[in-house]
Design a protein around this motif. Structure first.
Motif, PDB file in Angstrom:
ATOM      1  N   ASN A  67      86.459  36.536  80.773  1.00 14.25           N
ATOM      2  CA  ASN A  67      87.035  37.839  80.031  1.00 14.25           C
ATOM      3  C   ASN A  67      88.513  37.960  80.436  1.00 14.25           C
ATOM      4  OD1 ASN A  67      87.989  40.209  79.162  1.00 14.25           O
ATOM      5  ND2 ASN A  67      85.804  40.981  79.263  1.00 14.25           N
ATOM      6  N   TYR A 111      90.455  39.947  79.832  1.00 11.27           N
ATOM      7  CA  TYR A 111      91.023  41.392  80.087  1.00 11.27           C
ATOM      8  C   TYR A 111      90.602  41.931  81.228  1.00 11.27           C
ATOM      9  CZ  TYR A 111      91.761  40.934  75.027  1.00 11.27           C
ATOM     10  OH  TYR A 111      92.145  40.757  73.681  1.00 11.27           O
ATOM     11  N   LEU A 112      89.613  41.060  82.083  1.00 10.13           N
ATOM     12  CA  LEU A 112      89.416  41.928  83.314  1.00 10.13           C
ATOM     13  C   LEU A 112      90.064  41.762  84.341  1.00 10.13           C
ATOM     14  CD1 LEU A 112      86.633  43.786  83.709  1.00 10.13           C
ATOM     15  CD2 LEU A 112      85.478  41.677  84.429  1.00 10.13           C
ATOM     16  N   VAL A 147      95.895  54.749  85.298  1.00  9.76           N
ATOM     17  CA  VAL A 147      97.194  54.855  84.699  1.00  9.76           C
ATOM     18  C   VAL A 147      97.364  53.672  83.754  1.00  9.76           C
ATOM     19  CG1 VAL A 147      99.661  55.172  85.200  1.00  9.76           C
ATOM     20  CG2 VAL A 147      98.037  55.816  86.815  1.00  9.76           C
ATOM     21  N   GLN A 182     100.937  44.092  76.809  1.00 10.66           N
ATOM     22  CA  GLN A 182      99.724  44.718  77.262  1.00 10.66           C
ATOM     23  C   GLN A 182      98.752  43.752  77.308  1.00 10.66           C
ATOM     24  OE1 GLN A 182      99.584  48.407  74.717  1.00 10.66           O
ATOM     25  NE2 GLN A 182     101.766  48.634  74.704  1.00 10.66           N
ATOM     26  N   HIS A 190      97.285  38.659  72.061  1.00  9.72           N
ATOM     27  CA  HIS A 190      96.603  39.285  70.801  1.00  9.72           C
ATOM     28  C   HIS A 190      96.998  40.745  70.611  1.00  9.72           C
ATOM     29  CE1 HIS A 190      92.265  37.296  72.223  1.00  9.72           C
ATOM     30  NE2 HIS A 190      93.291  36.330  71.649  1.00  9.72           N
ATOM     31  N   HIS A 234     102.499  43.326  70.782  1.00  9.19           N
ATOM     32  CA  HIS A 234     103.810  44.014  71.000  1.00  9.19           C
ATOM     33  C   HIS A 234     105.088  42.913  71.454  1.00  9.19           C
ATOM     34  CE1 HIS A 234     100.758  47.097  71.740  1.00  9.19           C
ATOM     35  NE2 HIS A 234     101.656  47.703  71.143  1.00  9.19           N
ATOM     36  N   LEU A 259      87.455  48.073  76.458  1.00  9.59           N
ATOM     37  CA  LEU A 259      87.453  46.900  77.085  1.00  9.59           C
ATOM     38  C   LEU A 259      86.719  46.586  78.426  1.00  9.59           C
ATOM     39  CD1 LEU A 259      91.387  45.806  76.329  1.00  9.59           C
ATOM     40  CD2 LEU A 259      89.142  45.152  75.177  1.00  9.59           C
ATOM     41  N   TRP A 260      87.137  47.655  79.423  1.00  9.06           N
ATOM     42  CA  TRP A 260      86.524  47.537  80.771  1.00  9.06           C
ATOM     43  C   TRP A 260      86.378  48.846  81.254  1.00  9.06           C
ATOM     44  CZ3 TRP A 260      90.193  48.645  84.320  1.00  9.06           C
ATOM     45  CH2 TRP A 260      91.580  48.250  83.756  1.00  9.06           C
ATOM     46  N   VAL A 286      86.289  50.888  85.275  1.00 10.54           N
ATOM     47  CA  VAL A 286      86.362  50.593  86.757  1.00 10.54           C
ATOM     48  C   VAL A 286      86.033  51.909  87.528  1.00 10.54           C
ATOM     49  CG1 VAL A 286      88.921  51.593  86.759  1.00 10.54           C
ATOM     50  CG2 VAL A 286      88.209  50.175  88.600  1.00 10.54           C
ATOM     51  N   PHE A 301      85.257  46.492  88.818  1.00 11.51           N
ATOM     52  CA  PHE A 301      85.568  46.514  87.320  1.00 11.51           C
ATOM     53  C   PHE A 301      84.371  45.748  86.672  1.00 11.51           C
ATOM     54  CE2 PHE A 301      89.705  45.922  89.325  1.00 11.51           C
ATOM     55  CZ  PHE A 301      90.596  46.813  88.716  1.00 11.51           C
ATOM     56  N   SER A 302      84.068  46.512  85.401  1.00  6.08           N
ATOM     57  CA  SER A 302      82.897  45.854  84.816  1.00  6.08           C
ATOM     58  C   SER A 302      83.399  45.654  83.324  1.00  6.08           C
ATOM     59  CB  SER A 302      81.683  46.591  84.831  1.00  6.08           C
ATOM     60  OG  SER A 302      81.977  47.972  84.324  1.00  6.08           O
ATOM     61  N   ALA A 303      83.327  44.727  82.726  1.00  2.00           N
ATOM     62  CA  ALA A 303      83.523  44.414  81.058  1.00  2.00           C
ATOM     63  C   ALA A 303      82.633  45.272  80.241  1.00  2.00           C
ATOM     64  CB  ALA A 303      83.539  42.897  80.723  1.00  2.00           C
ATOM     65  N   ILE A 359      81.079  44.863  76.958  1.00  2.00           N
ATOM     66  CA  ILE A 359      80.639  43.989  75.921  1.00  2.00           C
ATOM     67  C   ILE A 359      79.727  44.644  74.920  1.00  2.00           C
ATOM     68  CG2 ILE A 359      79.529  41.904  75.362  1.00  2.00           C
ATOM     69  CD1 ILE A 359      82.176  41.492  76.820  1.00  2.00           C
ATOM     70  N   ASP A 395      88.531  36.552  72.231  1.00  2.00           N
ATOM     71  CA  ASP A 395      88.539  37.768  72.316  1.00  2.00           C
ATOM     72  C   ASP A 395      86.938  38.242  72.509  1.00  2.00           C
ATOM     73  OD1 ASP A 395      90.490  40.652  72.054  1.00  2.00           O
ATOM     74  OD2 ASP A 395      88.223  40.851  71.318  1.00  2.00           O
ATOM     75  N   PRO A 396      86.535  38.797  73.668  1.00  2.00           N
ATOM     76  CA  PRO A 396      85.079  38.838  74.038  1.00  2.00           C
ATOM     77  C   PRO A 396      84.654  39.874  72.925  1.00  2.00           C
ATOM     78  CG  PRO A 396      86.099  39.034  75.742  1.00  2.00           C
ATOM     79  CD  PRO A 396      87.372  38.958  75.000  1.00  2.00           C
ATOM     80  N   ALA A 405      97.288  48.766  71.221  1.00  2.00           N
ATOM     81  CA  ALA A 405      97.815  49.012  72.358  1.00  2.00           C
ATOM     82  C   ALA A 405      96.689  49.436  73.311  1.00  2.00           C
ATOM     83  CB  ALA A 405      98.582  50.471  72.125  1.00  2.00           C
ATOM     84  N   GLU A 406      96.886  49.087  74.476  1.00  2.00           N
ATOM     85  CA  GLU A 406      95.762  49.455  75.582  1.00  2.00           C
ATOM     86  C   GLU A 406      96.200  50.695  76.235  1.00  2.00           C
ATOM     87  OE1 GLU A 406      95.076  46.183  78.195  1.00  2.00           O
ATOM     88  OE2 GLU A 406      95.181  44.722  76.632  1.00  2.00           O
ATOM     89  N   ASP A 450      94.647  53.607  79.335  1.00  2.00           N
ATOM     90  CA  ASP A 450      93.617  54.085  80.536  1.00  2.00           C
ATOM     91  C   ASP A 450      93.236  55.412  80.581  1.00  2.00           C
ATOM     92  OD1 ASP A 450      92.823  51.852  82.478  1.00  2.00           O
ATOM     93  OD2 ASP A 450      93.286  53.451  83.772  1.00  2.00           O
ATOM     94  N   ALA A 484      87.427  55.047  85.648  1.00  2.00           N
ATOM     95  CA  ALA A 484      88.580  55.016  84.468  1.00  2.00           C
ATOM     96  C   ALA A 484      88.112  54.095  83.424  1.00  2.00           C
ATOM     97  CB  ALA A 484      89.941  54.592  84.864  1.00  2.00           C
ATOM     98  N   HIS A 516      89.269  51.496  80.241  1.00  2.00           N
ATOM     99  CA  HIS A 516      90.329  50.962  79.827  1.00  2.00           C
ATOM    100  C   HIS A 516      90.184  50.565  78.403  1.00  2.00           C
ATOM    101  CE1 HIS A 516      94.337  49.362  80.541  1.00  2.00           C
ATOM    102  NE2 HIS A 516      93.977  48.002  79.749  1.00  2.00           N
ATOM    103  N   ARG A 571      91.324  49.988  74.004  1.00  2.00           N
ATOM    104  CA  ARG A 571      92.507  49.207  73.162  1.00  2.00           C
ATOM    105  C   ARG A 571      92.252  50.033  71.766  1.00  2.00           C
ATOM    106  NH1 ARG A 571      91.098  43.384  71.850  1.00  2.00           N
ATOM    107  NH2 ARG A 571      88.960  43.475  70.817  1.00  2.00           N
TER     108      ARG A 571
END
Lengths: 273, 370
Positions: A2, A4-5, A49, A236, A241, A244, B91-92, B94, B104-106, B108, B140-141, B276-277, B279, B288, B290, B292
């Motif tokens: 992944n 993104y992780l 953040v 980002q 992907h 930006h 996306l994930w 935390v 952290f964990s995805a 899916i 992209d998962p 955009a991403e 948090d 938190a 995360h 998009r």
């Protein structure tokens, strides 16, 4: 995998370089190997953040620590500056294409940096000094706006004492005791000898500085294709992907951040790209 | 369409039920809030039968017609992009424990696979481009998970809007590929074509009949008529060189006086991929998420780096959009990023017409009259 992780990283050491610039030395806690090429970057994550792209100053040496030097300019980096040794952040990477160190073998190397552009370029210098016999003369030109902005003074002094290494420092505004030149980094090109036919240049800094330097280097006889620049755009996702960082057709995060000058000269300096 | 079979109108429900029976959540066009949207669809009675869309620059209206047909319209504000590239997605996550350690964990996607009824040719062309963007270089998962399950029932377009120009981009009105099943709607029912093994599997559950020569000719004639109805066109299929040769064209400033920089065009564009991403911390600060969400090159934040806005002016943003969509897409993905759906024209609150802007900048033949 992944993309993104993030992985968890512990701050082992924190160094305040200037009132707004700090260095974090990080240890990945998962114990998994980490490799990078000079000029690549990581995405660093501050809990709650967000993430920022930060170039890799050094890593993978004996102590296994990853070094990032960061200017506190936004929400994430200002928050990160408040962190102390022992605290944790997220890290994913490395991303992007780095400096052409293989293509530079057997040649004279000129590193031209401005401001904190020195950070993404340290890895070039480290690599060349580690494999000194593979490269010709190394010239390091670093410019800053104000003499007090210069970080790593002792590091520059140490580099300048190495064989076949020249270091020239310049500040727009000098301060008492400043031993470097005064003016723009391009003013230094008159003061260096260069075997232009066998030289390769690597530039990192504000775009105006890189444009002026690339033009000056071409004047000195360097082929445009032997001039490389490290670009910066909003990033980002870091994997091409999120869109930006697009610079014309190029995704700076994935196709760069290091580009050969002919590949980007059509748009570099055009306002709005 | 040589081998198309015939599905009587009343049997379309069997197709919906067959898809549900195979584990798909079925979505299809429904009228909601004055527009046609892809929503959950269990009953063919919920299809927009007797509706058509009147589209003009800056205008979209649904109107009643006396037709029995369910697909006698062009398209709504969204195609099938939101089904695979979700407008907002985790996306994930935390979690930070008391000693400061972070886990952290995805995220899916776990939702059931989707089957979409009524996909248009333009949107299938756009999906192919999105596939290349999100799957080819780095996978992209989340997109991959949504995409893998997607079952597509295309319906060839017979009622283009005045803003449509898919003929000029080569992407419609016939859905040529990228579907599991494709339908041509006739008064008495549907001609059905199979486009994949999964499609064949579903087709075997339907009470199909042999189609007649007349039915097949009728269907072809309606698609040809839909092509002939289109009046808008781009001044060329590859405008890259002429756009980039005209970066200082006065038209950029002129269009900026009309453009509101609102981002409607990028929101309805079926190929736009910017996101955009963000948090989102929990209130207790321990975790938190995360996420998009879709972003637009018309927003200020899109080009911001450490306090500098690279595209501060509207004209620069419009130029970014057009030079990317019709120009640098060719270098990135081997073709234009425009599939001729015309949604950006319809949904622009001031009716800016992309084809007109392209012609103003690239000239009538797209060769860059400066």
């Amino acid at each position: 995998m992944n993309p993104y992780l993030p992985r968890e990283a512990e701050i082992v050491e924190r160094i305040q370089e200037t009132p707004t610039v700090f260095t974090l030395r990080l240890r990945l806690t998962d114990g998994q190997p980490y490799g990078f090429e000079a000029g690549q970057f990581n995405m660093l994550y501050l809990h709650g953040v967000g993430e920022v792209p930060i170039s890799i100053v050094a890593g993978g040496e004996a102590d296994g620590l990853l070094t990032h030097t960061i200017r506190a300019v936004g929400r994430v980096t200002r928050g990160m500056m408040a962190l102390r040794a022992g605290e944790r952040i997220g890290l994913r990477g490395p991303f992007g294409r780095g400096w052409p160190l293989a293509a530079a073998e057997g040649r004279e190397v000129v590193v031209v940096t401005g401001g904190l552009g020195c950070a993404p370029s340290v890895s070039i210098i480290h690599h060349i000094l580690r494999h000194r016999e593979r490269y010709g003369r190394l010239t390091i030109l670093q410019g800053v706006k104000h003499a007090d902005d210069l970080i790593w003074r002792t590091q520059y002094e140490a580099w300048s004492r190495q064989p076949e290494v020249r270091v020239l420092l310049v500040a727009d505004v000098a301060s008492p005791g400043w031993q470097g030149a005064v003016g723009r980094v391009t003013a230094l090109f008159d003061r260096i000898e260069l075997d232009a036919a066998h030289a390769i240049a690597m530039l990192c800094g504000p775009e105006g500085m890189m444009l002026a330097s690339a033009a000056a280097l071409e004047q000195l006889g360097l082929a445009a294709g032997d001039i490389y620049l490290s670009m910066e755009r909003n990033m980002q996702c870091a994997v091409g992907h999120c869109g930006h960082c697009q610079f014309g057709a190029r995704f700076v995060c994935r196709d760069g951040p290091v580009f050969a000058w002919p590949d980007i000269r059509d748009l570099l300096g055009v306002r709005g790209f | 369409m040589k081998h198309a079979a015939f599905l009587p109108r009343h049997a379309l429900q069997i197709l919906l039920d067959a898809l549900s029976g195979e584990g798909y959540r079925v979505v299809g066009p429904r009228v909601r809030d004055g527009a046609i949207l892809y929503e959950e669809l269990r009953d063919v009675a919920d299809l927009p039968a007797g509706w058509r869309d009147e589209q003009q620059p800056g205008q979209y209206r649904l109107e009643r017609t006396d037709t029995q047909r369910s697909f006698a319209w062009a398209h709504g504000p969204q195609g099938i992009k939101p089904l695979v590239f979700r407008p907002r997605e985790s996306l994930w996550r935390v979690h930070r424990s008391a000693d400061g350690r972070m886990a952290f964990s995805a995220s899916i996607p776990q939702d059931p696979p989707l089957a979409v009824i009524g996909a248009r040719a333009c949107d299938l062309a756009a999906l192919e481009l999105q596939d290349r963007h999100f799957l080819e270089s780095i996978r992209d998962p989340s997109y991959a998970a949504h995409r893998a399950g997607l079952f597509i029932v295309a319906v060839h377009c017979t009622h283009p809007a005045s803003t449509c120009f898919c003929v000029s981009t080569g992407d419609g009105p016939r859905a040529g590929k990228g579907f599991d099943l494709a339908l041509s709607e006739l008064d008495e029912g549907y001609l059905i074509e199979v486009g994949s093994e999964r499609g064949a599997h579903i087709a075997r559950m339907l009470p199909l009949q042999l189609s007649s020569d007349e039915q097949r000719e009728q269907a072809e004639a309606e698609i040809a008529h839909a092509a002939a109805l289109q009046t808008r066109q781009l001044p060329g299929t590859n405008l890259r060189d002429s756009l980039f040769a005209n970066l200082d064209h006065p038209r950029w400033r002129e269009v900026a006086e009309r453009c509101l920089s609102c981002g409607n065009c990028t929101s309805v564009c079926p190929t736009c991929f910017c996101h955009a991403e963000q948090d989102l911390p929990s209130l207790d600060g321990q975790s938190a998420e995360h996420v998009r969400q879709w972003d637009s090159c018309f927003s200020e934040g899109h080009s911001t780096i450490h306090g500098i806005v690279i595209r501060a002016e509207t004209g620069q943003r419009y130029r970014q959009w057009l030079t990317h969509k019709l120009g640098s897409w060719h270098d990135q993905y081997g073709r234009s990023g425009c599939v001729g759906c015309g949604r950006c024209i319809t949904w622009c609150p001031v009716g800016i017409d992309l084809t007109e802007e392209a012609r103003a900048i690239c000239g009538p033949n797209g060769e860059g009259a400066t």
